[in-house]
Motif scaffolding. Structure first.
Motif, PDB file in Angstrom:
ATOM      1  N   GLY A 101      -0.561   3.961   9.652  1.00 20.03           N
ATOM      2  CA  GLY A 101       0.559   3.202   9.105  1.00 20.03           C
ATOM      3  C   GLY A 101       1.188   2.279  10.130  1.00 20.03           C
ATOM      4  N   LEU A 102       1.394   2.795  11.339  1.00 20.67           N
ATOM      5  CA  LEU A 102       1.985   1.972  12.394  1.00 20.67           C
ATOM      6  C   LEU A 102       1.029   0.875  12.842  1.00 20.67           C
ATOM      7  N   GLY A 103      -0.237   1.229  12.958  1.00 22.21           N
ATOM      8  CA  GLY A 103      -1.217   0.271  13.447  1.00 22.21           C
ATOM      9  C   GLY A 103      -1.550  -0.825  12.464  1.00 22.21           C
ATOM     10  N   SER A 104      -1.243  -0.611  11.206  1.00 17.24           N
ATOM     11  CA  SER A 104      -1.596  -1.607  10.193  1.00 17.24           C
ATOM     12  C   SER A 104      -0.810  -2.894  10.356  1.00 17.24           C
ATOM     13  N   GLY A 105       0.406  -2.797  10.908  1.00 16.28           N
ATOM     14  CA  GLY A 105       1.248  -3.980  11.030  1.00 16.28           C
ATOM     15  C   GLY A 105       1.793  -4.475   9.709  1.00 16.28           C
ATOM     16  N   LYS A 106       1.621  -3.705   8.640  1.00 16.71           N
ATOM     17  CA  LYS A 106       2.059  -4.107   7.298  1.00 16.71           C
ATOM     18  C   LYS A 106       3.548  -3.818   7.112  1.00 16.71           C
ATOM     19  N   PRO A 107       4.184  -4.439   6.121  1.00 20.43           N
ATOM     20  CA  PRO A 107       5.556  -4.080   5.751  1.00 20.43           C
ATOM     21  C   PRO A 107       5.633  -2.610   5.339  1.00 20.43           C
ATOM     22  N   ALA A 108       6.840  -2.084   5.300  1.00 22.63           N
ATOM     23  CA  ALA A 108       7.051  -0.647   5.096  1.00 22.63           C
ATOM     24  C   ALA A 108       6.325  -0.112   3.865  1.00 22.63           C
ATOM     25  N   ASP A 109       6.478  -0.769   2.718  1.00 26.87           N
ATOM     26  CA  ASP A 109       5.862  -0.255   1.488  1.00 26.87           C
ATOM     27  C   ASP A 109       4.346  -0.211   1.594  1.00 26.87           C
ATOM     28  N   ASP A 110       3.753  -1.239   2.169  1.00 27.70           N
ATOM     29  CA  ASP A 110       2.299  -1.267   2.315  1.00 27.70           C
ATOM     30  C   ASP A 110       1.836  -0.222   3.329  1.00 27.70           C
ATOM     31  N   ALA A 111       2.598  -0.063   4.408  1.00 31.80           N
ATOM     32  CA  ALA A 111       2.234   0.929   5.416  1.00 31.80           C
ATOM     33  C   ALA A 111       2.306   2.338   4.836  1.00 31.80           C
ATOM     34  N   LEU A 112       3.321   2.597   4.033  1.00 32.16           N
ATOM     35  CA  LEU A 112       3.439   3.916   3.402  1.00 32.16           C
ATOM     36  C   LEU A 112       2.298   4.160   2.429  1.00 32.16           C
ATOM     37  N   ARG A 113       1.865   3.123   1.762  1.00 31.34           N
ATOM     38  CA  ARG A 113       0.738   3.253   0.851  1.00 31.34           C
ATOM     39  C   ARG A 113      -0.547   3.566   1.627  1.00 31.34           C
ATOM     40  N   ILE A 114      -0.718   2.950   2.762  1.00 32.52           N
ATOM     41  CA  ILE A 114      -1.877   3.241   3.617  1.00 32.52           C
ATOM     42  C   ILE A 114      -1.843   4.691   4.077  1.00 32.52           C
ATOM     43  N   MET A 115      -0.671   5.173   4.416  1.00 31.26           N
ATOM     44  CA  MET A 115      -0.537   6.556   4.906  1.00 31.26           C
ATOM     45  C   MET A 115      -0.852   7.580   3.825  1.00 31.26           C
ATOM     46  N   LYS A 116      -0.668   7.204   2.563  1.00 30.48           N
ATOM     47  CA  LYS A 116      -0.941   8.140   1.470  1.00 30.48           C
ATOM     48  C   LYS A 116      -2.414   8.218   1.101  1.00 30.48           C
ATOM     49  N   GLN A 117      -3.208   7.272   1.569  1.00 31.66           N
ATOM     50  CA  GLN A 117      -4.629   7.288   1.240  1.00 31.66           C
ATOM     51  C   GLN A 117      -5.311   8.480   1.905  1.00 31.66           C
TER      52      GLN A 117
END
Length: 272
Positions: A101-117
């Protein structure tokens, strides 16, 4: 996420706080009967006790291997594996997801979505590799110094890791999502209670450090106390960064904070 309770979980007389701590943070057969904020508060305050139990099991495994003739490296691998087994790898999984999530550099909502995968990305893989290598290397050095220092490292790292959870669950730290374990425990611990837990773990670590290995005494006590304080500081830096990036904490962030604190303790204990 909390694991389902087993109908034959034991023991029946445990207070709700201990039940919550052991039932959500370990695989020990303890049934969690209450999920309200009061039980969560008691559980997060008791988190270091769950860590103490996990650390004791890890140290016992490492010492048994040493007794059977294994070298420090093999004992270190086994010692690092026990906490992963006793938590079903949830903290390591949380570390990997947080790194992604941190490494993605995405906004919060997108980063949280990545973390849920369910999959682990490159940042998560790198975080797991380097953290586990650091833990095993530090434990191996501690066991090579003496069995007592290895045992201290195992117990103190697991306890400090759960202390980091207590501090991360203090008042004023918001949840990033409205659901999940992170939301269930976010902000439940009064700041005074969190600081008291930190002082207790630091003091207990200092006492243990004074009697651990050939280099104990005041120096050993100071090093153990410093290891806990540094672990708390490093975990706090990660926590604050995650709150800024994600808008709050999640169950994954709790796992990442715990593994970060455990690694910091081990590294500090083998320096000097």
């Amino acid at each position: 996420m909390p694991r389902p309770s087993s109908p034959d979980s034991l023991p029946a007389g445990l207070p709700d706080g201990l039940r919550f701590a052991f039932g959500t943070l370990t695989v020990f057969p303890v049934e969690v009967t209450r999920w309200d904020r009061e039980a969560a508060r008691g559980g997060m305050l008791c988190a270091p006790l769950a860590g103490l139990a996990v650390g004791a099991a890890a140290a016992a495994t490492g010492l048994l291997l040493l007794l059977l003739g294994a070298g420090g490296l093999l004992a270190a691998v086994a010692t690092a594996a026990v906490p992963a087994v006793l938590t079903r790898g949830l903290h390591l999984d949380g570390l990997a997801d947080t790194a992604d999530g941190l490494g993605s550099g995405k906004p919060a909502d997108d980063a949280l979505r990545i973390m849920k995968q369910s999959d682990i990305g490159p940042f998560g893989v790198l975080a797991l590799v380097f953290v586990l290598f650091a833990q095993v290397a530090a434990l191996a050095q501690a066991y090579d110094d003496s069995w007592a220092r290895g045992a201290l490292a195992a117990v103190l790292s697991a306890t400090a890791a759960r202390l980091a959870l207590t501090l991360a669950a203090r008042s004023g730290v918001p949840a990033a999502r409205p659901e999940g374990l992170g939301a269930a425990v976010a902000g439940v611990v009064p700041v005074g209670g969190a600081l008291t837990a930190a002082a207790a773990v630091t003091a207990a670590g200092a006492v243990a450090g004074a009697f651990a290995g050939p280099v104990g005494g005041p120096y050993g006590a100071l090093r153990a106390a410093l290891a806990v304080l540094c672990a708390v500081a490093v975990a706090e830096l990660l926590l604050r960064h995650c709150v800024r990036r994600f808008g709050g904490v999640t169950g994954d962030v709790f796992g990442g904070v715990a593994e970060t604190a455990a690694t910091a303790v081990l590294v500090i204990l083998v320096l000097g």
